[in-house]
Design a protein around this motif. Sequence first.
Motif, PDB file in Angstrom:
ATOM      1  N   CYS A  67     -14.761   0.743   1.453  1.00  0.00           N
ATOM      2  CA  CYS A  67     -13.932  -0.434   1.155  1.00  0.00           C
ATOM      3  C   CYS A  67     -14.195  -0.984  -0.241  1.00  0.00           C
ATOM      4  O   CYS A  67     -13.270  -1.426  -0.935  1.00  0.00           O
ATOM      5  N   ARG A 118      -5.335  -1.853   0.660  1.00  0.00           N
ATOM      6  CA  ARG A 118      -4.717  -2.928   1.453  1.00  0.00           C
ATOM      7  C   ARG A 118      -5.624  -4.167   1.459  1.00  0.00           C
ATOM      8  O   ARG A 118      -5.150  -5.310   1.301  1.00  0.00           O
ATOM      9  N   THR A 131     -13.263  -8.729  -1.382  1.00  0.00           N
ATOM     10  CA  THR A 131     -13.463  -7.487  -0.637  1.00  0.00           C
ATOM     11  C   THR A 131     -14.831  -6.888  -0.935  1.00  0.00           C
ATOM     12  O   THR A 131     -15.543  -6.427  -0.021  1.00  0.00           O
ATOM     13  N   THR A 185      -9.560   4.529   2.725  1.00  0.00           N
ATOM     14  CA  THR A 185      -8.137   4.455   3.063  1.00  0.00           C
ATOM     15  C   THR A 185      -7.670   3.003   3.156  1.00  0.00           C
ATOM     16  O   THR A 185      -6.551   2.659   2.759  1.00  0.00           O
ATOM     17  N   ALA A 186      -8.542   2.144   3.675  1.00  0.00           N
ATOM     18  CA  ALA A 186      -8.186   0.725   3.837  1.00  0.00           C
ATOM     19  C   ALA A 186      -8.393  -0.087   2.568  1.00  0.00           C
ATOM     20  O   ALA A 186      -7.894  -1.214   2.470  1.00  0.00           O
ATOM     21  N   MET A 229       0.833  -1.206   0.000  1.00  0.00           N
ATOM     22  CA  MET A 229       0.000   0.000   0.000  1.00  0.00           C
ATOM     23  C   MET A 229       0.866   1.254   0.000  1.00  0.00           C
ATOM     24  O   MET A 229       0.714   2.138  -0.816  1.00  0.00           O
ATOM     25  N   ALA A 261      -5.040   1.854  -6.030  1.00  0.00           N
ATOM     26  CA  ALA A 261      -4.568   2.955  -5.185  1.00  0.00           C
ATOM     27  C   ALA A 261      -5.098   4.296  -5.687  1.00  0.00           C
ATOM     28  O   ALA A 261      -5.470   5.170  -4.894  1.00  0.00           O
ATOM     29  N   THR A 275      -5.659  -5.832  -2.042  1.00  0.00           N
ATOM     30  CA  THR A 275      -4.404  -6.529  -2.322  1.00  0.00           C
ATOM     31  C   THR A 275      -4.315  -7.833  -1.539  1.00  0.00           C
ATOM     32  O   THR A 275      -3.877  -8.859  -2.067  1.00  0.00           O
ATOM     33  N   ARG A 276      -4.764  -7.808  -0.300  1.00  0.00           N
ATOM     34  CA  ARG A 276      -4.622  -8.995   0.555  1.00  0.00           C
ATOM     35  C   ARG A 276      -5.666 -10.072   0.255  1.00  0.00           C
ATOM     36  O   ARG A 276      -5.342 -11.269   0.184  1.00  0.00           O
ATOM     37  N   ASP A 297       2.697   1.660  -3.275  1.00  0.00           N
ATOM     38  CA  ASP A 297       1.799   2.081  -4.351  1.00  0.00           C
ATOM     39  C   ASP A 297       1.522   3.575  -4.288  1.00  0.00           C
ATOM     40  O   ASP A 297       1.486   4.265  -5.311  1.00  0.00           O
TER      41      ASP A 297
END
Length: 415
Positions: free
Chosen positions: A337, A280, A290, A276-277, A1, A142, A283-284, A4
């Motif tokens: 999100c 991350r 998500t 903001t999250a 994150m 991002a 990606t995870r 990026d």
Amino acid sequence: MGDDVTTLRRVPGFRSYWSAATVSSFGSAVSAVAVPVLVVTVLHATPFEVGLVNAAQFLPYALFGLIVGAYVDRFRRKPLLIWASVGRGVCLGTVPVLWLTGLLNLWVTAAALFVFGALSVVGFAATQSLLPRIVPRPLLLAANARVDQSDAAAQTVGPALGGVVVSIVTAPVAIALDSVSYFVDALLIARVRVVEQKPARLPGTRLRHDIVDGLRWTYGHATLAPLALSTHLWFLANAAGLTVFATLALRTLALPAAVYGAIIAVSGVAMLLGATAAPRLGTRFGAGQTIIAARAAYPIAWAAITFATVGSGAAAPLVAVVVLFVAFAVHGAAAGCENANEMSLRQTVTPDALLGRMNGTMRSANRTLAAVGAVGGGALMTVAGDRFALLAVTLVFAAAVVVAACSPLRTTTVR
């Protein structure tokens, strides 16, 4: 994150693009307060007339969304976005000018907002299709998260800022400030460094053929089709839910306007945190997982709203108010999100030549169903009561989760 974000700052043109989006979001947040005040207090519109003026902004999405999407793919996106911003600035600028000259009335305002809405159809299709030409596809998540952060901040601070501006300089002047924001938007986009080749078109290609290609891609793609259907259901449920909640909170529960506004503001703060999250999480866990997990939060939040408000009467107990704050925080965080992940997924799986049509198709359907949801939610509440209406909203949100979860979306990632 973190890597990026650092890399994103070095991408030529993204900073100007992001600045333009931020300026536009804050200007729109001011107008979101100024326009209703203008219509109700300056033009003295009836509730039905207020509905007509509001519909004027969104009707172009239903009328022109598919056509605009096809045309966006026939031209370079940057000039389209510049001229769409200039046009929106002119449309809004006519409102305070006509007010100063004594020529402003309800129908002129509705006409200006209709043209503004038509140009917004062009602007949104162009901006969502331009970003993948500015930012490398691995950085789209991002980049979209950055734009969402600005939008969430505008939704959090903007209404309060709009209220202050309107109280100090009147609604028409506040709308003039939003008009200026679109000219600033156009100037910033003009500074964006991007190479766009004029799209090649086959001889004899017709607009109808282009529109059909966009529909076929959006609703024939193994991942995009269920994502689109799930998103359409989300817009239907969200518009209905917010319509029902406004009446429930202010009339049935008799919440003070300040408390109602604070609940909405909490959603904006949570959306900022969620945005903001978002990179991350995407990606995870993957974009698809998500999105599905975030959408699963909506029926939970609205079920909590439904049960917390049942039997509360005209004086809402403290527990019910606390539940409302928590539920809207969950709603906002989920939106933050999922949105960047959804947009990045759509931009990644769609070829550049089809981006305008895909975005135009989905936005047209989303906004049309939002209008249906707003009207339908109010009608259902009138006929069957607020409890049944909220339960219906919860079920539609749940249906959106089921559609997404029972599809290839659950294994989709953004690369």
